[in-house]
Design an enzyme around this catalytic site. Structure first.
Site, short mmCIF file in Angstrom:
data_model
loop_
_atom_site.label_atom_id
_atom_site.label_comp_id
_atom_site.label_asym_id
_atom_site.label_seq_id
_atom_site.Cartn_x
_atom_site.Cartn_y
_atom_site.Cartn_z
N SER A 97 -7.47 -9.60 -1.72
CA SER A 97 -7.85 -9.40 -0.25
C SER A 97 -7.02 -10.29 0.72
CB SER A 97 -9.39 -9.70 0.27
OG SER A 97 -9.50 -9.58 1.40
N ARG A 98 -5.87 -10.00 1.55
CA ARG A 98 -5.18 -10.95 2.23
C ARG A 98 -6.13 -11.38 3.29
NH1 ARG A 98 -0.57 -6.44 3.43
NH2 ARG A 98 -0.86 -6.28 1.22
N ASN A 99 -6.93 -10.63 3.71
CA ASN A 99 -7.90 -10.94 4.93
C ASN A 99 -8.96 -12.07 4.58
OD1 ASN A 99 -7.35 -9.01 7.44
ND2 ASN A 99 -7.55 -7.73 5.64
N LYS A 154 -5.08 0.28 7.82
CA LYS A 154 -6.59 -0.23 7.89
C LYS A 154 -6.56 -1.16 9.13
CE LYS A 154 -7.26 1.56 3.97
NZ LYS A 154 -7.88 0.77 2.41
N ALA A 206 -3.87 -1.99 -3.36
CA ALA A 206 -2.40 -1.72 -4.31
C ALA A 206 -2.33 -2.44 -5.20
CB ALA A 206 -1.64 -2.07 -3.10
N ASP A 245 -15.79 -0.43 0.15
CA ASP A 245 -14.73 -0.85 0.67
C ASP A 245 -14.80 -2.27 1.13
OD1 ASP A 245 -11.88 -0.84 1.21
OD2 ASP A 245 -11.90 0.58 2.76
N GLU A 267 -4.67 -7.70 8.62
CA GLU A 267 -4.98 -6.81 9.72
C GLU A 267 -6.14 -7.35 10.63
OE1 GLU A 267 -3.20 -4.27 10.86
OE2 GLU A 267 -2.60 -2.93 9.29
N LYS A 292 -14.30 -3.92 8.03
CA LYS A 292 -14.33 -4.74 6.79
C LYS A 292 -13.26 -5.79 7.01
CE LYS A 292 -10.68 -2.48 4.36
NZ LYS A 292 -9.82 -2.66 3.57
N TRP A 342 0.84 -1.40 -0.02
CA TRP A 342 -0.05 -0.13 -0.18
C TRP A 342 0.78 1.39 -0.04
CZ3 TRP A 342 -3.81 1.88 -2.04
CH2 TRP A 342 -4.66 2.59 -1.58
#
Length: 324
Positions: free
Chosen positions: A250-252, A102, A136, A240, A277, A187, A7
């Site tokens: 999306s890493r989450n 975030k 990103a 978002d 995160e 989120k 990011w």
């Protein structure tokens, strides 16, 4: 720019394309040397060329801040407090500080901007936050993207938004900085839940119900903790949430999917090699909500799975019975 991740790299790209000179601090001296020699970040978004006529990669944190008017924080929330410990209180005096993080400060359970305000006496009018929906990786590919800048001082927010706007970037502003930050945190928790559901074999129908219920959960929480006239259907909120729960980047969601497929938290973290995160955020939101007692079944389920080692199958069996 404080931070050397994807990011941070994407924001540096946006700023440079608008002729903004950036002092870019990162922890890794090896990465700094690589950028200076090869003009790209070896660890993140390596396809982005770094224009060294507009970027000064550096390991000298205090000097880079002293020479800047705007300080952008883009270090994972779990580590930003340790980075900021290197600074004296006056180092951020008269600076505009922008959170591109975030997440929240663990242990203190604090929003990033609230932490900076408290620790460095930065006035609220000098604090901004960047919200999406914007990955990103798509910035690196120059895909059409949208940003929202939250700030109590609308003029400062607009000035910073103008530094990011470009051929494929649009940026708008809102005054709801706390809501924007909380929504950016929550989120990620919801993306974990969606990832777990995917890993367990739930389909698109359930995913849609999960996300729509999540939006209601976010609304209930924000209405209690930070009342403010806001349109949660806006890009900074719903947009978002959608991109984080659905995107391949999306890493989450990826982290959650691994948990749903049977990975332990530790093994998932080791394999990803990137910070999700939401893992830290769900604990913070869960602890904050002990005081407010808002009905948050999705957050509760993710917390039980990640921190109390509850079986994902059992937690989602309970969760699916309360969703509407």
């Amino acid at each position: 720019m404080i931070g050397g991740g994807s990011w941070a790299t994407a924001i540096v790209k946006m700023l440079c394309e608008n002729n903004v000179y950036v002092h870019w601090w990162m922890r890794s001296q090896t990465d700094i040397a690589h950028i200076i020699h090869y003009r790209h970040n070896p660890s993140y978004l390596s396809g982005v060329e770094i224009n060294l006529e507009k970027v000064n990669p550096t390991y000298d944190l205090r000097k880079s801040i002293a020479e800047a008017e705007i300080v952008v924080l883009a270090v994972p929330a779990a580590f930003i407090a340790d980075v900021l410990k290197r600074l004296a209180i006056d180092d951020l005096k008269n600076k505009v500080v922008v959170s591109a993080i975030k997440g929240m400060i663990p242990i203190e359970n604090s929003l990033i901007t609230k932490y900076v305000m408290r620790k460095f006496n930065v006035p609220a009018s000098h604090l901004l936050a960047i919200a999406g929906p914007c990955h990103a990786e798509e910035v690196a590919l120059e895909k059409q993207s949208y940003l929202t800048i939250g700030g109590q001082d609308i003029d400062k927010a607009q000035q910073f938004a103008n530094l990011l706007k470009g051929r494929y970037i649009k940026a708008s502003v809102v005054t709801d900085i706390d809501g924007v930050e909380y929504c950016a945190v929550m989120k990620n928790v919801i993306a974990l839940a969606c990832g777990i559901a995917h890993g367990l074999g739930y389909g698109d129908n359930f995913h849609a119900v999960l996300v729509s219920n999540a939006m209601q959960e976010i609304r209930r929480f924000l209405d209690v903790i930070e009342p403010h006239p806001r349109d949660l259907n806006g890009s900074a909120y719903l947009g978002d949430l959608l991109v984080t729960t659905y995107s391949q980047f999306s890493r989450n969601r990826t982290f959650g999917s691994m948990i749903g497929r049977g990975y332990s938290v530790k093994s998932a973290q080791l394999e990803m090699k990137m910070i999700a995160e939401g893992y830290y955020a769900v604990k913070i939101i869960y602890e904050i909500n002990k005081k407010y007692k808002v009905n948050m079944p999705i957050t509760k389920a993710v917390y039980h799975i990640l921190y109390e080692k509850a079986l994902p199958t059992a937690e989602f069996q309970l969760l699916k019975d309360v969703l509407k």
